[in-house]
Design a protein around this motif. Structure first.
Motif, PDB file in Angstrom:
ATOM      1  N   MET A   1       0.882  -1.074   0.001  1.00 27.60           N
ATOM      2  CA  MET A   1      -0.057   0.059  -0.073  1.00 27.60           C
ATOM      3  C   MET A   1       0.861   1.470   0.024  1.00 27.60           C
ATOM      4  O   MET A   1       1.932   1.334   0.792  1.00 27.60           O
ATOM      5  N   SER A   2       0.676   2.265  -1.054  1.00 28.29           N
ATOM      6  CA  SER A   2       1.390   3.328  -0.931  1.00 28.29           C
ATOM      7  C   SER A   2       1.182   4.363   0.093  1.00 28.29           C
ATOM      8  O   SER A   2       0.069   4.537   0.804  1.00 28.29           O
ATOM      9  N   ILE A   3       2.399   4.952   0.553  1.00 26.21           N
ATOM     10  CA  ILE A   3       2.318   5.998   1.621  1.00 26.21           C
ATOM     11  C   ILE A   3       2.735   7.212   1.404  1.00 26.21           C
ATOM     12  O   ILE A   3       3.790   7.408   0.502  1.00 26.21           O
ATOM     13  N   LYS A   4       2.149   8.375   1.680  1.00 27.73           N
ATOM     14  CA  LYS A   4       2.555   9.663   1.196  1.00 27.73           C
ATOM     15  C   LYS A   4       3.467  10.264   2.334  1.00 27.73           C
ATOM     16  O   LYS A   4       3.204  10.254   3.431  1.00 27.73           O
ATOM     17  N   TYR A   5       4.600  10.609   1.968  1.00 25.48           N
ATOM     18  CA  TYR A   5       5.894  10.975   2.643  1.00 25.48           C
ATOM     19  C   TYR A   5       6.105  12.463   2.586  1.00 25.48           C
ATOM     20  O   TYR A   5       6.018  12.853   1.474  1.00 25.48           O
ATOM     21  N   ALA A   6       6.183  13.179   3.210  1.00 24.30           N
ATOM     22  CA  ALA A   6       6.457  14.825   3.148  1.00 24.30           C
ATOM     23  C   ALA A   6       7.854  14.669   3.650  1.00 24.30           C
ATOM     24  O   ALA A   6       8.257  14.084   4.541  1.00 24.30           O
ATOM     25  N   TYR A   7       8.559  15.772   2.836  1.00 21.63           N
ATOM     26  CA  TYR A   7      10.164  15.908   3.360  1.00 21.63           C
ATOM     27  C   TYR A   7      10.273  17.249   2.938  1.00 21.63           C
ATOM     28  O   TYR A   7       9.832  18.096   2.232  1.00 21.63           O
ATOM     29  N   LEU A   8      11.665  17.823   3.859  1.00 22.41           N
ATOM     30  CA  LEU A   8      12.181  19.149   3.396  1.00 22.41           C
ATOM     31  C   LEU A   8      12.682  18.877   1.933  1.00 22.41           C
ATOM     32  O   LEU A   8      13.533  18.215   1.599  1.00 22.41           O
ATOM     33  N   GLY A   9      12.163  19.584   1.044  1.00 20.12           N
ATOM     34  CA  GLY A   9      12.376  19.941  -0.157  1.00 20.12           C
ATOM     35  C   GLY A   9      13.372  21.064  -0.603  1.00 20.12           C
ATOM     36  O   GLY A   9      13.804  21.932   0.052  1.00 20.12           O
ATOM     37  N   PRO A  10      13.616  21.367  -1.835  1.00 17.73           N
ATOM     38  CA  PRO A  10      12.943  20.560  -3.165  1.00 17.73           C
ATOM     39  C   PRO A  10      13.710  19.316  -3.473  1.00 17.73           C
ATOM     40  O   PRO A  10      14.596  18.692  -2.669  1.00 17.73           O
ATOM     41  N   ALA A  11      13.562  18.657  -4.487  1.00 21.09           N
ATOM     42  CA  ALA A  11      14.099  17.386  -4.977  1.00 21.09           C
ATOM     43  C   ALA A  11      15.723  17.688  -4.667  1.00 21.09           C
ATOM     44  O   ALA A  11      16.137  18.856  -5.329  1.00 21.09           O
ATOM     45  N   GLY A  12      16.356  16.718  -4.224  1.00 16.35           N
ATOM     46  CA  GLY A  12      17.747  16.845  -4.246  1.00 16.35           C
ATOM     47  C   GLY A  12      18.323  17.345  -2.918  1.00 16.35           C
ATOM     48  O   GLY A  12      19.667  17.193  -2.654  1.00 16.35           O
ATOM     49  N   THR A  13      17.543  17.293  -1.867  1.00 16.07           N
ATOM     50  CA  THR A  13      17.987  17.615  -0.609  1.00 16.07           C
ATOM     51  C   THR A  13      18.609  16.353   0.100  1.00 16.07           C
ATOM     52  O   THR A  13      18.359  15.195  -0.086  1.00 16.07           O
ATOM     53  N   PHE A  14      19.298  16.464   1.270  1.00 16.91           N
ATOM     54  CA  PHE A  14      19.773  15.252   1.855  1.00 16.91           C
ATOM     55  C   PHE A  14      18.776  14.701   2.372  1.00 16.91           C
ATOM     56  O   PHE A  14      18.568  13.349   2.694  1.00 16.91           O
ATOM     57  N   THR A  15      17.634  15.378   2.926  1.00 22.48           N
ATOM     58  CA  THR A  15      16.610  14.727   3.489  1.00 22.48           C
ATOM     59  C   THR A  15      15.881  13.808   2.584  1.00 22.48           C
ATOM     60  O   THR A  15      15.366  12.842   2.877  1.00 22.48           O
ATOM     61  N   GLU A  16      15.717  14.077   1.335  1.00 18.87           N
ATOM     62  CA  GLU A  16      15.167  13.335   0.191  1.00 18.87           C
ATOM     63  C   GLU A  16      16.195  11.783   0.360  1.00 18.87           C
ATOM     64  O   GLU A  16      15.476  10.951  -0.051  1.00 18.87           O
ATOM     65  N   ALA A  17      17.115  12.254   0.151  1.00 14.74           N
ATOM     66  CA  ALA A  17      18.313  10.986   0.261  1.00 14.74           C
ATOM     67  C   ALA A  17      18.280  10.213   1.392  1.00 14.74           C
ATOM     68  O   ALA A  17      18.341   8.834   1.197  1.00 14.74           O
ATOM     69  N   ALA A  18      17.950  10.651   2.519  1.00 17.63           N
ATOM     70  CA  ALA A  18      17.859   9.849   3.765  1.00 17.63           C
ATOM     71  C   ALA A  18      16.142   9.206   3.622  1.00 17.63           C
ATOM     72  O   ALA A  18      16.148   8.120   4.070  1.00 17.63           O
TER      73      ALA A  18
END
Length: 276
Positions: free
Chosen positions: A1-18
């Protein structure tokens, strides 16, 4: 089941990588402009979970994350992850490195690359951005000459890397926490961390010692403690505390019961497995 995650963006942040380390194929990763916006996405139901940075081994705490968890509409931490961080200096493809007179980045990144900047671009203007990826993305507008960000950001925005691994400390690591609306606490794993926001009634001599004694009395080790102003008035503080163990563990539970006798308020921020 797909989950929606929010993260500190935009694309390419260390947060996205984590976040990519702990999500599955098919999950939806939605970028937000800042930590508050990412956490509010969970609060208002836009997303089920959010990943935000909370501390860096070099720069220290992420104050906005601490304040949001302690004072904002309640959320709880259900997991954590860590990520080694390294920085790159990047520009538009046609920019000459000798022409760099302004560099944009997040304050935490700037503080970790000060020696490099001082040596190579001592006269450059430093421009603060909401994230390292935002700095990279903003190069397209031409508001500054270069950006310091993760190398992946250069790929995402078709930028040229001038220099890589420019951090003053090559062993830098950032810790991120996954937060959700309050609900079921993850089961004890045997290697857990419990996070609390502890509010003292009024500042007085020995207030912090009283808090620490409750943990010491029950032999609970603390891995993190940070004081933050409540915003109510000068001299009014609360403490963010991370303790080893799960809320269901007898020592942690006993320490928490003792804190309730001496503190004005305690906000439970979650018990969750420690990152490996």
């Amino acid at each position: 089941m797909s989950i929606k995650y929010a993260y500190l963006g935009p694309a390419g942040t260390f947060t996205e990588a984590a976040l990519l380390k702990i999500t599955n194929q098919g999950d939806q990763l939605i970028a937000y402009a800042n930590v508050t916006a990412a956490l509010n996405a969970v609060r208002n139901g836009e997303c089920e979970k959010a990943l935000v940075p909370i501390e860096n081994s070099i720069e220290g705490v992420v104050a906005r994350t601490l304040d949001e968890l302690a004072i904002g509409q309640p959320l709880v931490i259900t997991a954590e992850t860590t990520l080694p961080v390294s920085f790159a200096l990047m520009t538009l493809p046609n920019t000459d490195a000798k022409q760099i007179k302004s560099i944009a980045t997040h304050p935490h990144a700037e503080s970790q690359c000060r020696s490099y900047i001082a040596k190579n671009y001592p006269n450059a203007q430093i421009i603060e951005t909401a994230s390292t990826a935002a700095a990279a993305k903003g190069l397209i507008k031409g508001d500054y000459d270069a950006a310091i960000a993760a190398s992946i950001a250069a790929k995402n925005y078709q930028l040229k890397i001038i220099d890589e691994n420019i951090g003053d400390n090559t062993g830098a690591v950032t810790r991120f926490v996954l937060v959700e609306k309050p609900g079921k606490t993850p089961a004890a794993s045997g290697r857990d961390r419990t996070s609390l926001a502890v509010f003292i009634a009024i500042d007085h001599a020995g207030a912090l010692l009283e808090i620490l004694n409750e943990f010491a009395k029950h032999q609970v080790n603390l891995t993190f403690i940070q004081s933050r102003p409540t915003g109510v008035e000068l001299g009014h503080y609360h403490f963010i505390i991370d303790a080893e163990g799960h809320i269901q563990d007898a020592p942690v539970s006993a320490a928490l019961a003792g804190l309730k006798q001496i503190c004005e308020d305690i906000r439970f921020l979650g018990s969750y497995p420690q990152a490996k």
